[in-house]
Design a protein around this motif. Structure first.
Motif, PDB file in Angstrom:
ATOM      1  N   TYR A 148       8.566  23.461  17.534  1.00 14.00           N
ATOM      2  CA  TYR A 148       8.265  24.707  16.800  1.00 14.00           C
ATOM      3  C   TYR A 148       6.845  24.700  16.135  1.00 14.00           C
ATOM      4  CZ  TYR A 148      12.569  27.145  18.348  1.00 14.00           C
ATOM      5  OH  TYR A 148      13.296  27.677  19.142  1.00 14.00           O
ATOM      6  N   GLU A 150       3.497  26.851  13.959  1.00 14.69           N
ATOM      7  CA  GLU A 150       3.243  28.309  13.260  1.00 14.69           C
ATOM      8  C   GLU A 150       2.704  29.044  14.129  1.00 14.69           C
ATOM      9  OE1 GLU A 150       1.014  28.124   9.943  1.00 14.69           O
ATOM     10  OE2 GLU A 150       2.119  26.575   8.657  1.00 14.69           O
ATOM     11  N   ASP A 151       2.039  28.811  15.409  1.00 14.11           N
ATOM     12  CA  ASP A 151       1.387  29.996  16.224  1.00 14.11           C
ATOM     13  C   ASP A 151       2.173  29.945  17.817  1.00 14.11           C
ATOM     14  OD1 ASP A 151       0.543  27.463  16.998  1.00 14.11           O
ATOM     15  OD2 ASP A 151      -1.500  28.141  17.313  1.00 14.11           O
ATOM     16  N   ARG A 209       5.963  34.635  18.419  1.00 16.31           N
ATOM     17  CA  ARG A 209       5.299  33.475  18.945  1.00 16.31           C
ATOM     18  C   ARG A 209       5.452  33.114  20.552  1.00 16.31           C
ATOM     19  NH1 ARG A 209       7.688  28.933  14.742  1.00 16.31           N
ATOM     20  NH2 ARG A 209       9.576  30.144  14.917  1.00 16.31           N
TER      21      ARG A 209
END
Length: 257
Positions: A148, A150-151, A209
């Motif tokens: 995982y 941020e983007d 995401r």
């Protein structure tokens, strides 16, 4: 019944300990913070004193870079078996992984270590129940196969038949308390590719995401070698129900529990 839960603060172990306590058993949680070190064996015999059944739901990690994950798992399995014999524990229930005996996984060191862990338990002379589980739904939230950022979320292409860890915990306690030891293999009711499972989970939680699929470390992870073998016990919930439960609970994928 006095039940020791090894790894009793982990994803599976915490649920096992809570369920056994709810059923009225005397539960002892074995953790490093309580002075028990599976990798070295320190404190094990004393912690198992008076225990009827030990449930091993641990996921041993090496203490530093000088030891591999393989060695940590192997040493922990042998230490627990030896300590259980010395403490006169009646039964050892081991949480393992479905299909790890397949030759397709010979090159995956963690699965080979789990095989050794099973052998150490069986060779101990104790009553032994090995519960082999398919990958958990929770694998989609936090595992070495899911990153995982941020983007984006990068997911290895595993083809799995996932089961809820809560269902696995119920089986572990069931096998610990039954009259006669036996082995069990459990899996969920639906097969799904891990990237799709993560994608559906993010969509249900309104997480924008994108999911980026990458190859799994072994072709066998993507080919169906992990699906439930013949004779496996199939336990719910299914994919949709599990995602709905996690969404209602407000779980955040990628966050530590």
């Amino acid at each position: 019944m006095r039940i020791a839960v090894v790894g009793g603060t982990g994803t599976a172990g915490a649920r096992v300990a809570a369920l056994a306590d709810e059923q009225g058993h005397d539960v002892v949680v074995l953790t490093r913070s309580a002075g028990v070190n599976l990798v070295t064996g320190e404190g094990l015999v004393d912690a198992l004193d008076g225990v009827d059944v030990a449930i091993d739901a641990s996921s041993p990690a090496p203490p530093d870079e000088s030891m591999s994950r393989f060695d940590a798992v192997v040493r922990s399995g042998r230490n627990l078996a030896d300590a259980s014999v010395e403490a006169e524990v009646r039964r050892l229930v081991l949480l393992s992984i479905a299909n790890i005996e397949k030759p397709e996984f010979d090159a995956f060191s963690y699965y080979v270590a789990k095989r050794d862990q099973e052998d150490a338990a069986r060779d101990s002379g104790l009553e032994v129940s090995v519960v082999r589980s398919a990958q958990w739904f929770e694998f989609a939230e936090r595992s070495s196969a899911v990153d995982y950022a941020e983007d984006r979320v990068t997911v290895q292409d595993w083809y799995v038949q996932p089961i809820a860890v809560a269902s696995v915990a119920e089986v572990l306690v069931r096998e610990a308390t039954r009259r006669k030891a036996r082995d069990a293999t459990v899996a969920g009711p639906e097969a799904v590719r891990l990237p799709e499972l993560v994608r559906r989970l993010l969509r249900a939680q309104h997480d924008p995401r994108p999911v980026v699929t990458v190859d799994a470390p072994l072709p066998a992870f993507a080919s169906g070698a992990l699906l439930a073998p013949a004779g496996a016990e199939i336990l719910g919930p299914g994919v949709g129900a599990w995602i709905a439960d996690r969404t209602r609970a407000g779980a955040q994928p990628g966050a530590a529990e």
